[in-house]
Design an enzyme around this catalytic site. Structure first.
Site, PDB file in Angstrom:
ATOM      1  N   ASP A 159      55.995  13.175  58.859  1.00 30.61           N
ATOM      2  CA  ASP A 159      56.046  12.328  60.050  1.00 30.61           C
ATOM      3  C   ASP A 159      54.745  12.443  60.822  1.00 30.61           C
ATOM      4  OD1 ASP A 159      57.272  10.702  62.074  1.00 30.61           O
ATOM      5  OD2 ASP A 159      57.475  12.521  63.279  1.00 30.61           O
ATOM      6  N   ASP A 195      51.290   9.530  60.924  1.00 29.40           N
ATOM      7  CA  ASP A 195      50.758   8.890  62.144  1.00 29.40           C
ATOM      8  C   ASP A 195      49.269   9.207  62.276  1.00 29.40           C
ATOM      9  OD1 ASP A 195      53.259   7.884  62.901  1.00 29.40           O
ATOM     10  OD2 ASP A 195      52.965   8.416  65.016  1.00 29.40           O
ATOM     11  N   ASP A 198      48.177  22.666  58.862  1.00 27.61           N
ATOM     12  CA  ASP A 198      47.172  22.623  59.937  1.00 27.61           C
ATOM     13  C   ASP A 198      45.803  22.257  59.374  1.00 27.61           C
ATOM     14  OD1 ASP A 198      47.297  25.052  58.595  1.00 27.61           O
ATOM     15  OD2 ASP A 198      47.021  26.312  60.354  1.00 27.61           O
TER      16      ASP A 198
HETATM   17  C1  IPM Z   1      59.152   7.510  61.551  1.00 28.14           C
HETATM   18  C2  IPM Z   1      59.673   7.630  62.960  1.00 28.14           C
HETATM   19  C3  IPM Z   1      61.059   8.241  62.915  1.00 28.14           C
HETATM   20  C4  IPM Z   1      60.944   9.625  62.305  1.00 28.14           C
HETATM   21  C5  IPM Z   1      61.765   8.296  64.284  1.00 28.14           C
HETATM   22  C6  IPM Z   1      61.873   6.931  64.906  1.00 28.14           C
HETATM   23  C7  IPM Z   1      63.109   8.948  64.197  1.00 28.14           C
HETATM   24  O1  IPM Z   1      58.779   8.368  63.748  1.00 28.14           O
HETATM   25  O2  IPM Z   1      59.796   6.812  60.740  1.00 28.14           O
HETATM   26  O3  IPM Z   1      58.107   8.082  61.268  1.00 28.14           O
HETATM   27  O4  IPM Z   1      60.616  10.596  63.005  1.00 28.14           O
HETATM   28  O5  IPM Z   1      61.164   9.744  61.103  1.00 28.14           O
HETATM   29 MG    MG Z   2      56.959   8.873  62.782  1.00 31.95          MG
END
Ligand code: IPM
Ligand code: MG
Length: 370
Positions: free
Chosen positions: A245, A249, A221
């Site tokens: 993940d 992002d 966090d």
């Molecule tokens: C990533 C994507 C994948 C994940 C999905 C599409 C399953 O978000 O490669 O980051 O969660 O790993």
């Molecule tokens: Mg992802």
């Protein structure tokens, strides 16, 4: 040299962006005298539509035989909005990662000078950011036991990690730090999760093998907050599957667009290269998606094959396209170029890395050098 490359365009914008990455690879092959032989394979929603299976056996075979795998994107809204769907496109990618043992996912995050203004974050905060995220990819909650009670009222996802799984990726992250700024941050939730405590204990015990690397710990966090407040403090980040993940992002915001982030998923025998973005179904077939993440994934693929000069040729061409503003609408809203034209420019530039570019031809889609 000859290399067999498995190509999985996948869903949504996958085929469009992968076509640009292949153009870049073709230029590299021509300039550096290599032979890249591509074998296309199905995975994702398109594979379900054709075969009923998100990962046909044939695809696994093609990938196993390849020197490297280039993958586009996966996912389709018709599955996203149906929680009761029995088969899902994403299962294909998750199974491929697992079947091929691609346990180490590397996601570089850089603030490109030219794009700093595109980031919603303040220039002074992000300028000079250069992070390499090491995300564990074949364990944790993604692959734990999943249960849904018969009455549909309760569900659970198990999260499990072994010392073996932690050590093998941690070694790679320590080594990456040694070759960079010698700083490794383990991101976990050790104040709450038993698996995180195992990560901390295991990684701490390994630190003496890498005395030149400074090891730090951060709860996830807090890490999510620090990434936005002061991303420059990070060099290599090591973390488990789900946290990786999410924070990758988040980190993509630093670069100005998720359309720029490439990744490598590496195992003992195989390696797969893919943009971190999804299938962006709204843009499918419109020739507007940013191909740079795919093209940069092709560069990581070349690096993996030991073709360093070749990878640099792609990176330089990408850099040039950014400098000249030959970019798609996500990073160039004023004068956007179509996906295919960005790809044309980059493949031309690899063949003619010269500053003397005929702009009128670029606009015609033929960036010939004069
Ligand atoms: C990533 C994507 C994948 C994940 C999905 C599409 C399953 O978000 O490669 O980051 O969660 O790993
Ligand atoms: Mg992802």
């Amino acid at each position: 040299m000859k290399f067999n490359i498995a190509v999985i365009p996948g869903d949504g914008i996958g085929p469009e962006v992968i076509a640009q990455a292949k153009k870049a690879l073709d230029s590299v092959a021509e300039v550096f005298n290599h032979n890249f032989s591509y074998t296309e394979a199905l995975m994702g929603a398109c594979a379900i539509d054709k075969t009923g299976n998100p990962l046909p056996d044939e695809t696994v075979k093609v990938c196993e035989k390849s020197d490297a795998i280039l993958f586009g994107a996966i996912g389709d809204p018709k599955y996203d909005n149906d929680p009761s769907a029995k088969v899902r496109p994403e299962q294909g990618l998750l199974r491929l990662r697992k079947d091929l043992g691609l346990f180490c996912n590397v996601r570089p995050v850089k603030a490109y000078d030219k794009l700093i203004a595109n980031s919603p974050l303040k220039k002074e905060r992000i300028e000079g950011t250069d992070i390499s995220i090491y995300r564990e990819l074949t364990g944790g909650i993604y692959f734990g036991t999943k249960e849904l009670s018969e009455d549909g009222q309760t569900a659970s996802d198990g999260c499990k990690y072994s010392v073996f799984e932690i050590e093998r990726i941690a070694h790679l992250a320590f080594k990456a730090a040694q070759n960079r700024r010698k700083h490794l941050t383990l991101v976990d939730k050790a104040n709450v999760l038993e698996t995180s405590r195992l990560w901390r204990k295991t990684v701490t015990a390994m630190a003496s093998q890498y005395p030149d690397v400074t090891l730090e710990f951060l709860f996830v966090d807090n890490a999510a907050m620090q990434l936005i407040l002061n991303p420059k403090q990070f060099d290599v980040i090591l973390t488990e599957n789900l946290f990786g993940d999410i924070i990758s992002d988040e980190a993509s915001v630093i670069g100005g667009s998720i359309g720029l982030l490439a990744s490598a998923s590496v195992g003992k025998e195989n390696a797969l290269f893919e943009p971190i973005h999804g299938s962006f179904p709204q843009a499918k077939g419109k020739d507007i998606a940013n191909p740079l993440a795919s093209i940069l994934s092709a560069s990581m693929l070349l690096e993996h094959l030991g073709l360093h000069k070749e990878a640099t040729a792609i990176d330089n061409a990408v850099q040039k396209s950014l400098e000249l503003g030959i970019s798609t609408e996500d990073i160039n809203s004023e004068n956007p170029f179509p996906t295919s034209k960005v790809g044309d420019f980059i493949s031309d530039y690899i063949q003619n890395p010269d500053d003397d570019i005929n702009f009128s031809n670029i606009h015609m889609g033929q960036s010939t050098i004069i």
